[in-house]
Design an enzyme around this catalytic site. Structure first.
Site, PDB file in Angstrom:
ATOM      1  N   PHE A  73       0.830  -1.201   0.000  1.00 33.83           N
ATOM      2  CA  PHE A  73       0.000   0.000   0.000  1.00 33.83           C
ATOM      3  C   PHE A  73       0.864   1.250   0.000  1.00 33.83           C
ATOM      4  CE2 PHE A  73      -2.719   3.180   2.298  1.00 33.83           C
ATOM      5  CZ  PHE A  73      -3.667   3.317   1.295  1.00 33.83           C
ATOM      6  N   TYR A  75       0.692   5.458   0.212  1.00 31.96           N
ATOM      7  CA  TYR A  75      -0.161   6.593   0.576  1.00 31.96           C
ATOM      8  C   TYR A  75       0.613   7.894   0.592  1.00 31.96           C
ATOM      9  CZ  TYR A  75       2.010   5.684   5.133  1.00 31.96           C
ATOM     10  OH  TYR A  75       2.917   5.487   6.144  1.00 31.96           O
ATOM     11  N   GLY A  76       1.927   7.842   0.351  1.00 31.91           N
ATOM     12  CA  GLY A  76       2.781   9.028   0.288  1.00 31.91           C
ATOM     13  C   GLY A  76       3.690   8.919  -0.921  1.00 31.91           C
ATOM     14  N   SER A  77       4.995   9.079  -0.730  1.00 32.00           N
ATOM     15  CA  SER A  77       5.925   9.104  -1.869  1.00 32.00           C
ATOM     16  C   SER A  77       6.015   7.771  -2.608  1.00 32.00           C
ATOM     17  CB  SER A  77       7.320   9.534  -1.402  1.00 32.00           C
ATOM     18  OG  SER A  77       7.843   8.623  -0.449  1.00 32.00           O
ATOM     19  N   GLU A 151      11.885   2.081   3.923  1.00 35.48           N
ATOM     20  CA  GLU A 151      10.852   2.397   4.903  1.00 35.48           C
ATOM     21  C   GLU A 151      11.263   2.080   6.338  1.00 35.48           C
ATOM     22  OE1 GLU A 151       7.784   3.910   4.010  1.00 35.48           O
ATOM     23  OE2 GLU A 151       9.046   4.177   2.240  1.00 35.48           O
TER      24      GLU A 151
END
Length: 249
Positions: A73, A75-77, A151
């Site tokens: 998933f 949701y940002g970069s 991450e």
């Protein structure tokens, strides 16, 4: 290895908005590449996870899942620069977590000690719109090694498998949830602090402003309406206009 021709079959408009994974900075990124910069910024020698700790975390999180397709998933970069080779991308809505501008960056990515930036993290409650990338089973080990170096470079997120809705049905996605015990995760930021950081934060990976704009550009391409982020962008633009006027001679 290029992406398959039909990787963007659900959302053809994203084909020109997502960076070729093979050319991404993060494809060959190694955590030790930024050790010297962290020393210059006064960070302690143990500012990041060791390779052994990070790999142990990855294998624990993915136990029993290495031999099957994996949905990641974004949701940002990760939405525009996943650095992952994927076979399919879908618009997806995670259930039970929402997007919060809670990552207060003084580490040098999109902020610095002198000009902190802000980025998104998943926080409990509500839902979050984004995209899900499907990594084929045969490449999950290699691609998640790359993903973890990015991450899970330091204490910030908790990898978790979350339910998500897509137009083709519900799927389970790997998401990176903000860890409230981490130094960089700030659940106590005021609106004014978020606006200022989004307007002025800048680091090696660019500005927090561009980060926010990229998210909204992808929402437009996916026909996602996010009134909260749109309102934040309007406030950030007003802040930039006001401060620019104050700095004029």
């Amino acid at each position: 290895m290029p992406l398959p021709p039909d990787a963007f079959r659900h959302h053809p408009g994203l084909a020109g908005m997502i960076q070729d994974p093979e050319t991404s900075f993060f494809r060959d990124f190694m955590p030790e590449d930024v050790d010297a910069r962290m020393r210059e910024m006064g960070r302690p020698a143990d500012w990041r996870y060791t390779d052994a700790t990070r790999e142990a975390n990855r294998h624990a999180a993915l136990a029993g899942r290495m031999d099957r397709d994996l949905w990641v998933f974004a949701y940002g970069s990760l939405m525009w620069d996943p650095a992952l080779l994927f076979d399919e991308v879908r618009r997806a809505t995670v259930i039970g977590h929402s997007r919060g501008m809670v990552l207060y960056d003084t580490f040098g990515a999109r902020g610095s000690p002198g000009a902190p930036g802000v980025m998104a993290g998943l926080v409990p409650g509500g839902s979050c719109e984004g995209v899900a990338f499907r990594i084929p089973a045969g490449t999950v080990d290699r691609e998640t090694e790359i993903l973890w170096r990015r991450e899970m470079i330091s204490h910030c997120y908790i990898p978790a498998f979350l339910p998500a809705r897509t137009a083709a049905g519900e799927i389970e996605v790997l998401g990176f949830v903000a860890d409230p015990t981490a130094e960089m995760i700030r659940l106590d930021l005021t609106r004014a602090e978020i606006v200022r950081a989004a307007a002025t934060g800048e680091g090696l990976r660019g500005t927090s402003y561009d980060y926010l704009k990229n998210m909204l550009d992808h929402f437009t391409a996916l026909r996602i309406e996010d009134p909260e982020l749109s309102a934040l962008m309007a406030e950030v633009d007003r802040y930039r206009a006001d401060t620019s006027g104050q700095q004029s001679p």
